[in-house]
Write an enzyme that holds these catalytic residues in place. Structure first.
Site, PDB file in Angstrom:
ATOM      1  N   GLY A 194     -12.636 -11.879 154.173  1.00 32.43           N
ATOM      2  CA  GLY A 194     -13.164 -11.833 152.814  1.00 32.43           C
ATOM      3  C   GLY A 194     -13.999 -13.065 152.530  1.00 32.43           C
ATOM      4  O   GLY A 194     -13.904 -14.063 153.258  1.00 32.43           O
ATOM      5  N   GLN A 207     -17.493 -19.637 147.293  1.00 32.59           N
ATOM      6  CA  GLN A 207     -17.435 -20.367 148.567  1.00 32.59           C
ATOM      7  C   GLN A 207     -18.812 -20.712 149.127  1.00 32.59           C
ATOM      8  O   GLN A 207     -18.937 -21.593 149.973  1.00 32.59           O
ATOM      9  CB  GLN A 207     -16.647 -19.560 149.608  1.00 32.59           C
ATOM     10  N   CYS A 212      -8.041 -19.812 154.926  1.00 29.64           N
ATOM     11  CA  CYS A 212      -9.240 -19.737 154.080  1.00 29.64           C
ATOM     12  C   CYS A 212     -10.407 -20.364 154.826  1.00 29.64           C
ATOM     13  O   CYS A 212     -10.260 -21.437 155.418  1.00 29.64           O
ATOM     14  CB  CYS A 212      -8.997 -20.476 152.764  1.00 29.64           C
ATOM     15  N   LEU A 213     -11.567 -19.712 154.766  1.00 26.20           N
ATOM     16  CA  LEU A 213     -12.761 -20.248 155.430  1.00 26.20           C
ATOM     17  C   LEU A 213     -13.161 -21.596 154.837  1.00 26.20           C
ATOM     18  O   LEU A 213     -13.818 -22.385 155.513  1.00 26.20           O
ATOM     19  CB  LEU A 213     -13.917 -19.249 155.314  1.00 26.20           C
ATOM     20  N   HIS A 266      -6.484 -13.325 146.783  1.00 30.22           N
ATOM     21  CA  HIS A 266      -7.012 -14.603 147.293  1.00 30.22           C
ATOM     22  C   HIS A 266      -8.471 -14.799 146.847  1.00 30.22           C
ATOM     23  O   HIS A 266      -8.852 -15.872 146.369  1.00 30.22           O
ATOM     24  CB  HIS A 266      -6.888 -14.587 148.826  1.00 30.22           C
ATOM     25  N   GLU A 267      -9.279 -13.722 146.968  1.00 27.93           N
ATOM     26  CA  GLU A 267     -10.705 -13.817 146.608  1.00 27.93           C
ATOM     27  C   GLU A 267     -10.888 -13.943 145.096  1.00 27.93           C
ATOM     28  O   GLU A 267     -11.759 -14.685 144.637  1.00 27.93           O
ATOM     29  CB  GLU A 267     -11.481 -12.601 147.111  1.00 27.93           C
ATOM     30  N   HIS A 289     -10.494 -17.430 144.048  1.00 29.11           N
ATOM     31  CA  HIS A 289     -11.710 -18.235 144.271  1.00 29.11           C
ATOM     32  C   HIS A 289     -12.647 -18.144 143.068  1.00 29.11           C
ATOM     33  O   HIS A 289     -13.209 -19.151 142.634  1.00 29.11           O
ATOM     34  CB  HIS A 289     -12.465 -17.758 145.513  1.00 29.11           C
TER      35      HIS A 289
END
Ligand code: GNR
Ligand code: NI
Length: 170
Positions: free
Chosen positions: A46, A51, A92-93, A134-135, A138
């Site tokens: 995702g 981000q 997480c990226l 999670h997204e 963000h």
């Protein structure tokens, strides 16, 4: 298409609250394409616009094995979340190399616009439910490490800052 650079914790821009998209137009469709390309390139499941330093409510997700089931969520809202929670290992990226347990609702129902501006409801459980929560965090300026203890969070912060300084030196 373009691969965009991903902000890394503890970059303060990750705490920006995203604004709703007013219109799903060509600009948003290009953003979605670039976000998908960036997510696949980084091998994530995702990516939230936050981000890549774009503060609008746009998310892309693909939790399929074959990486061929892209999902686009614009202006997503959780319309229902199960009371039942599950503890899952998250990464997480924007927090590379760090994995830890986070408690999330086991199932959620999300209402969002797709890349054509069509409203749809998605019922999710398992990894997809975790990823959506999670997204959406963000987009609210929240990174998963904020669920961990202050001690763990500070260790992660120090470790990533050190890595970033080392990388700058080359
Ligand atoms: O690639 C990702 N994997 C992942 C694993 C467990 C829980 C959440 C995620 S999302 C993450 C990509 C990312 O950082 N999205 O914001
Ligand atoms: Ni993330």
């Amino acid at each position: 298409m373009a691969i965009l650079s991903i902000l890394r914790y503890p970059d303060p821009r990750l705490h920006t609250v995203a604004k709703p998209v007013a219109q799903v137009d060509e600009r948003i469709q290009t953003l979605v394409k670039n976000m998908l390309e960036t997510m696949y390139d980084a091998q994530g499941i995702g990516l939230a616009a936050t981000q890549i330093d774009v503060h609008e409510r746009v998310i892309v997700i693909d939790v399929s094995e074959e990486r061929n089931e892209p999902l686009t969520l614009i202006n997503p809202e959780i319309v229902w979340a199960s009371e039942e929670k599950q503890l899952g290992e998250e990464g997480c990226l924007s927090v590379p190399g760090i994995y830890d347990g986070v408690e999330r609702s086991t199932a959620v129902k999300v209402r969002a616009l797709d890349e054509n501006g069509q409203s749809r409801d998605i019922e999710a459980e398992g990894l997809l439910a975790i990823c959506m929560q999670h997204e959406m965090d963000h987009l609210m300026g929240k990174v998963f490490v904020e669920y961990l203890s202050p001690l763990k969070r500070n260790r992660i912060k120090t470790k990533l800052l050190k890595q970033q300084k080392q990388a700058e030196k080359g």
